[in-house]
Motif scaffolding. Sequence first.
Motif, mmCIF file in Angstrom:
data_model
loop_
_atom_site.group_PDB
_atom_site.id
_atom_site.type_symbol
_atom_site.label_atom_id
_atom_site.label_comp_id
_atom_site.label_asym_id
_atom_site.label_seq_id
_atom_site.Cartn_x
_atom_site.Cartn_y
_atom_site.Cartn_z
ATOM 1 N N PRO A 136 4.842 -3.646 8.610
ATOM 2 C CA PRO A 136 5.864 -2.597 8.662
ATOM 3 C C PRO A 136 5.485 -1.398 7.798
ATOM 4 O O PRO A 136 4.834 -1.544 6.752
ATOM 5 N N HIS A 137 5.915 -0.237 8.244
ATOM 6 C CA HIS A 137 5.719 1.009 7.508
ATOM 7 C C HIS A 137 7.094 1.558 7.144
ATOM 8 O O HIS A 137 8.004 1.581 7.975
ATOM 9 N N VAL A 138 7.228 1.996 5.906
ATOM 10 C CA VAL A 138 8.528 2.434 5.382
ATOM 11 C C VAL A 138 8.390 3.837 4.811
ATOM 12 O O VAL A 138 7.433 4.131 4.085
ATOM 13 N N LEU B 6 0.860 -1.171 0.000
ATOM 14 C CA LEU B 6 0.000 0.000 0.000
ATOM 15 C C LEU B 6 0.905 1.233 0.000
ATOM 16 O O LEU B 6 1.698 1.429 0.923
ATOM 17 N N VAL B 7 0.802 2.039 -1.045
ATOM 18 C CA VAL B 7 1.628 3.241 -1.179
ATOM 19 C C VAL B 7 0.776 4.448 -0.827
ATOM 20 O O VAL B 7 -0.319 4.639 -1.388
ATOM 21 N N VAL B 8 1.280 5.268 0.088
ATOM 22 C CA VAL B 8 0.543 6.426 0.587
ATOM 23 C C VAL B 8 1.313 7.695 0.257
ATOM 24 O O VAL B 8 2.514 7.803 0.555
ATOM 25 N N ASN B 9 0.632 8.643 -0.356
ATOM 26 C CA ASN B 9 1.205 9.950 -0.669
ATOM 27 C C ASN B 9 0.272 10.986 -0.059
ATOM 28 O O ASN B 9 -0.778 11.299 -0.623
ATOM 29 N N VAL C 242 3.445 -0.912 4.163
ATOM 30 C CA VAL C 242 2.945 0.376 3.700
ATOM 31 C C VAL C 242 4.141 1.259 3.400
ATOM 32 O O VAL C 242 5.017 1.446 4.256
ATOM 33 N N GLY C 243 4.196 1.777 2.173
ATOM 34 C CA GLY C 243 5.266 2.683 1.782
ATOM 35 C C GLY C 243 4.752 4.110 1.755
ATOM 36 O O GLY C 243 3.762 4.408 1.089
ATOM 37 N N ALA D 56 6.885 1.356 -3.968
ATOM 38 C CA ALA D 56 6.536 -0.038 -3.659
ATOM 39 C C ALA D 56 7.757 -0.933 -3.765
ATOM 40 O O ALA D 56 7.990 -1.808 -2.919
ATOM 41 N N ARG D 57 8.556 -0.723 -4.810
ATOM 42 C CA ARG D 57 9.752 -1.548 -5.011
ATOM 43 C C ARG D 57 10.748 -1.367 -3.864
ATOM 44 O O ARG D 57 11.278 -2.340 -3.306
ATOM 45 N N GLN D 58 10.984 -0.113 -3.489
ATOM 46 C CA GLN D 58 11.939 0.140 -2.401
ATOM 47 C C GLN D 58 11.417 -0.343 -1.068
ATOM 48 O O GLN D 58 12.195 -0.837 -0.239
ATOM 49 N N THR D 59 10.118 -0.218 -0.856
ATOM 50 C CA THR D 59 9.522 -0.704 0.398
ATOM 51 C C THR D 59 9.664 -2.214 0.506
ATOM 52 O O THR D 59 10.088 -2.745 1.549
#
Length: 395
Positions: free
Chosen positions: A141-143, A5-8, A87-88, A387-390
Amino acid sequence: MHTILVVNAGSSSVKYQLIDPETEARLASGLVERIGEADGRLVHRSDDGRSEERSVHVPDHTSAFSAMVDAFERAGTPVMALGIQAVGHRVVQGGSVFIAPTRIDDAVAEQILDLGSLAPLHNPGQYQAIVAARQMLPEVPHVAVFDTAFHQSMPERAYSYAIDAEVAEHHGIRRYGFHGTSHQVVSRRAAEYLGRPLESLRQIVLHLGNGASMCAIDGGRSMDTSMGFTPLEGLVMGTRSGDIDPGALLHLLRAGYSADELDRLLNHESGLIGYTGSGDFRDVRAAAAGGDAAARLAIEVYVHRIRHYLGAYLVELGGADTVVFTAGVGENNAALRAEVCAGLEWFGIRIDPERNASSASGARRISSHDSRVEVLVVTTDEEAEIARQTRALVG
């Protein structure tokens, strides 16, 4: 299936995407906006084409995340059934502290908030979203993925400002650079398209959207970038001024402008909108075609500033293997790309008019067969890169 899940988030909105990190497919996306206002709004879209748009009461970021969770439930895909691996979070400003994606704990969250003095329009809202997301999804985890991290490889000569060293150190004044996630993914995709090792390439990436920046990249490492202490420095943008003599700002202060008035002028009333009344490059181009002198001047200044940085980065890198256009304007405006590259044959940059005019999507070459420099158009995808880095960090 495992998903990210990507959050901006911003001070008044939360954008989100559910991404399969294996394929980069979007399984769902959405937006909760007008947080803290009376007329909150949610838009949620699923990969099966279904969408929902409705009014919501979202007094804070916690309620915004509750609305997001409810939207997944209403779409028949409860959050607990989505296989969320992590979550990124996009975070604009990491200062000199965060040089890579970082797993978020309480201390990291507080540091992100503390860095809000360097990014008051971004970090405080992103901190609030992090707190809300960790409360809503405490088991994963959150990143934090930082816009500034990619540029931490810049040499000191590129990131230092020539002001009193103690003042700079005390207040953290240096070039941080932004759009780092975009520059990173675009430079990697350009290398993949060419079938060449990223480490072997000297690249100049032009991220031209409403916000705009350029980056000189050597072997996959940022060596210089046009944005600086804030996203104001550098290129002309939709509503931002880009480079301006600081003496002009001192003059306006002495003439009676407040700091807040200058902030509004430089961030919201300058750039293309300052010339023409519109920050949308398409509107400016149409007005110029219709004979509007202010619009023509706006485009000329816009292109001049890009070419100024392009020349500088060609010198800094000792030439370039690739010049890459990306983001909304860079990917979609063939006339602009032609104007930027006009007359640069002696640098080895030669555009093929037919390739440049093509409306093909995805990565593509627009340089001619005899151009020494590969000129490309590459679609940016910051969410997929987050997402990839997370996923890479959490394993």
